[in-house]
Scaffold this motif. Structure first.
Motif, PDB file in Angstrom:
ATOM      1  N   PHE A 150      15.644  83.605  19.474  1.00 50.62           N
ATOM      2  CA  PHE A 150      15.938  83.761  20.097  1.00 50.62           C
ATOM      3  C   PHE A 150      17.192  84.107  19.688  1.00 50.62           C
ATOM      4  O   PHE A 150      17.782  83.888  18.774  1.00 50.62           O
ATOM      5  N   ARG A 151      18.528  84.801  20.116  1.00 57.28           N
ATOM      6  CA  ARG A 151      19.320  85.806  19.270  1.00 57.28           C
ATOM      7  C   ARG A 151      21.152  84.919  20.368  1.00 57.28           C
ATOM      8  O   ARG A 151      20.821  84.877  20.776  1.00 57.28           O
ATOM      9  N   ALA A 152      21.835  84.890  19.105  1.00 54.68           N
ATOM     10  CA  ALA A 152      22.811  84.842  19.278  1.00 54.68           C
ATOM     11  C   ALA A 152      23.455  86.176  20.715  1.00 54.68           C
ATOM     12  O   ALA A 152      22.960  87.172  20.624  1.00 54.68           O
ATOM     13  N   TYR A 153      23.924  85.763  21.670  1.00 54.18           N
ATOM     14  CA  TYR A 153      24.005  86.191  22.887  1.00 54.18           C
ATOM     15  C   TYR A 153      26.101  86.392  23.131  1.00 54.18           C
ATOM     16  O   TYR A 153      26.851  86.775  23.002  1.00 54.18           O
ATOM     17  N   GLY A 154      26.208  85.065  23.339  1.00 57.57           N
ATOM     18  CA  GLY A 154      27.868  84.242  23.950  1.00 57.57           C
ATOM     19  C   GLY A 154      28.126  83.047  23.568  1.00 57.57           C
ATOM     20  O   GLY A 154      27.072  82.147  22.968  1.00 57.57           O
ATOM     21  N   ILE A 155      29.570  82.875  23.590  1.00 58.27           N
ATOM     22  CA  ILE A 155      29.843  81.565  23.064  1.00 58.27           C
ATOM     23  C   ILE A 155      31.274  81.614  24.535  1.00 58.27           C
ATOM     24  O   ILE A 155      31.918  82.659  24.654  1.00 58.27           O
ATOM     25  N   MET A 156      31.181  80.216  25.153  1.00 57.04           N
ATOM     26  CA  MET A 156      32.400  80.144  26.323  1.00 57.04           C
ATOM     27  C   MET A 156      32.791  78.481  25.905  1.00 57.04           C
ATOM     28  O   MET A 156      32.704  77.854  25.073  1.00 57.04           O
ATOM     29  N   VAL A 157      34.553  78.997  25.541  1.00 57.76           N
ATOM     30  CA  VAL A 157      35.163  77.419  24.755  1.00 57.76           C
ATOM     31  C   VAL A 157      36.579  77.637  25.653  1.00 57.76           C
ATOM     32  O   VAL A 157      36.848  78.239  26.944  1.00 57.76           O
TER      33      VAL A 157
END
Length: 98
Positions: A45-52
Protein backbone atom coordinates in the motif's frame (compact mmCIF):
# COMPACT_ATOMS: atom_id res chain seq x y z
CA UNK A 1 -21.94 9.46 17.82
CA UNK A 2 -18.60 10.73 19.18
CA UNK A 3 -15.79 12.02 16.95
CA UNK A 4 -13.72 8.94 17.78
CA UNK A 5 -16.56 6.56 16.94
CA UNK A 6 -17.22 8.49 13.72
CA UNK A 7 -13.54 8.29 12.78
CA UNK A 8 -13.47 4.53 13.49
CA UNK A 9 -16.53 4.03 11.28
CA UNK A 10 -14.90 6.11 8.53
CA UNK A 11 -11.66 4.10 8.66
CA UNK A 12 -13.63 0.83 8.69
CA UNK A 13 -15.62 1.97 5.64
CA UNK A 14 -12.45 2.94 3.79
CA UNK A 15 -10.79 -0.36 4.67
CA UNK A 16 -13.77 -2.17 3.11
CA UNK A 17 -12.85 -0.65 -0.27
CA UNK A 18 -10.55 -3.01 -2.12
CA UNK A 19 -7.04 -1.67 -2.53
CA UNK A 20 -7.42 1.20 -0.04
CA UNK A 21 -6.28 1.35 3.59
CA UNK A 22 -7.22 4.19 5.97
CA UNK A 23 -5.10 5.31 8.90
CA UNK A 24 -6.02 7.86 11.57
CA UNK A 25 -3.50 10.63 12.20
CA UNK A 26 -3.27 14.03 13.85
CA UNK A 27 -1.43 17.24 13.01
CA UNK A 28 -1.49 20.59 14.83
CA UNK A 29 -4.25 19.26 17.05
CA UNK A 30 -6.51 18.42 14.10
CA UNK A 31 -7.68 14.87 13.38
CA UNK A 32 -6.82 13.51 9.97
CA UNK A 33 -7.37 10.44 7.83
CA UNK A 34 -4.56 9.15 5.63
CA UNK A 35 -5.28 6.93 2.63
CA UNK A 36 -2.91 4.32 1.28
CA UNK A 37 -3.63 2.64 -2.08
CA UNK A 38 -2.59 -0.73 -3.43
CA UNK A 39 -2.42 -1.17 -7.20
CA UNK A 40 -2.33 -4.98 -7.02
CA UNK A 41 -2.27 -7.60 -4.23
CA UNK A 42 1.43 -8.24 -4.89
CA UNK A 43 2.35 -4.60 -4.22
CA UNK A 44 2.52 -2.67 -0.93
CA UNK A 45 0.00 0.00 0.00
CA UNK A 46 1.50 3.38 -0.99
CA UNK A 47 0.82 6.79 0.53
CA UNK A 48 -1.82 8.62 -1.50
CA UNK A 49 -3.55 11.46 0.31
CA UNK A 50 -4.67 12.97 3.59
CA UNK A 51 -7.91 14.59 4.73
CA UNK A 52 -7.61 16.98 7.68
CA UNK A 53 -10.79 17.63 9.67
CA UNK A 54 -11.63 20.95 11.34
CA UNK A 55 -13.87 20.23 14.31
CA UNK A 56 -16.25 22.49 16.18
CA UNK A 57 -17.40 20.82 19.38
CA UNK A 58 -18.64 17.38 18.37
CA UNK A 59 -19.16 18.28 14.70
CA UNK A 60 -16.94 18.29 11.64
CA UNK A 61 -16.80 21.93 10.53
CA UNK A 62 -14.67 21.39 7.45
CA UNK A 63 -12.46 18.98 5.55
CA UNK A 64 -9.30 19.90 3.67
CA UNK A 65 -8.09 17.19 1.32
CA UNK A 66 -4.61 16.66 -0.08
CA UNK A 67 -5.03 13.96 -2.74
CA UNK A 68 -1.89 12.80 -4.48
CA UNK A 69 0.55 14.34 -1.98
CA UNK A 70 2.48 11.42 -0.47
CA UNK A 71 5.26 13.82 0.53
CA UNK A 72 2.98 15.04 3.35
CA UNK A 73 2.96 11.66 5.13
CA UNK A 74 6.22 12.22 7.07
CA UNK A 75 4.68 15.38 8.58
CA UNK A 76 2.03 13.09 10.11
CA UNK A 77 4.67 10.55 11.19
CA UNK A 78 3.31 8.06 8.67
CA UNK A 79 5.31 5.79 6.36
CA UNK A 80 5.36 6.15 2.57
CA UNK A 81 4.47 2.45 2.20
CA UNK A 82 2.73 -0.31 4.14
CA UNK A 83 3.10 -3.98 3.32
CA UNK A 84 -0.15 -5.94 3.02
CA UNK A 85 0.74 -7.57 6.34
CA UNK A 86 1.33 -4.23 8.07
CA UNK A 87 -2.01 -2.90 6.79
CA UNK A 88 -3.76 -6.02 8.09
CA UNK A 89 -2.10 -5.64 11.52
CA UNK A 90 -3.17 -1.97 11.69
CA UNK A 91 -6.74 -3.01 10.80
CA UNK A 92 -6.73 -5.67 13.51
CA UNK A 93 -5.51 -3.18 16.14
CA UNK A 94 -8.16 -0.63 15.18
CA UNK A 95 -10.95 -3.21 14.98
CA UNK A 96 -11.58 -2.53 11.26
CA UNK A 97 -12.74 -5.38 9.08
CA UNK A 98 -11.35 -6.34 5.72
Amino acid sequence: MSKVATADVTVAAIDEMEGIHGNLARRNGQPALAAFVQESPAEPFRAYGIMVFAVDGDRIAGITGFAGYPELFPLFELPAELSSGAAARRRARSGSRS
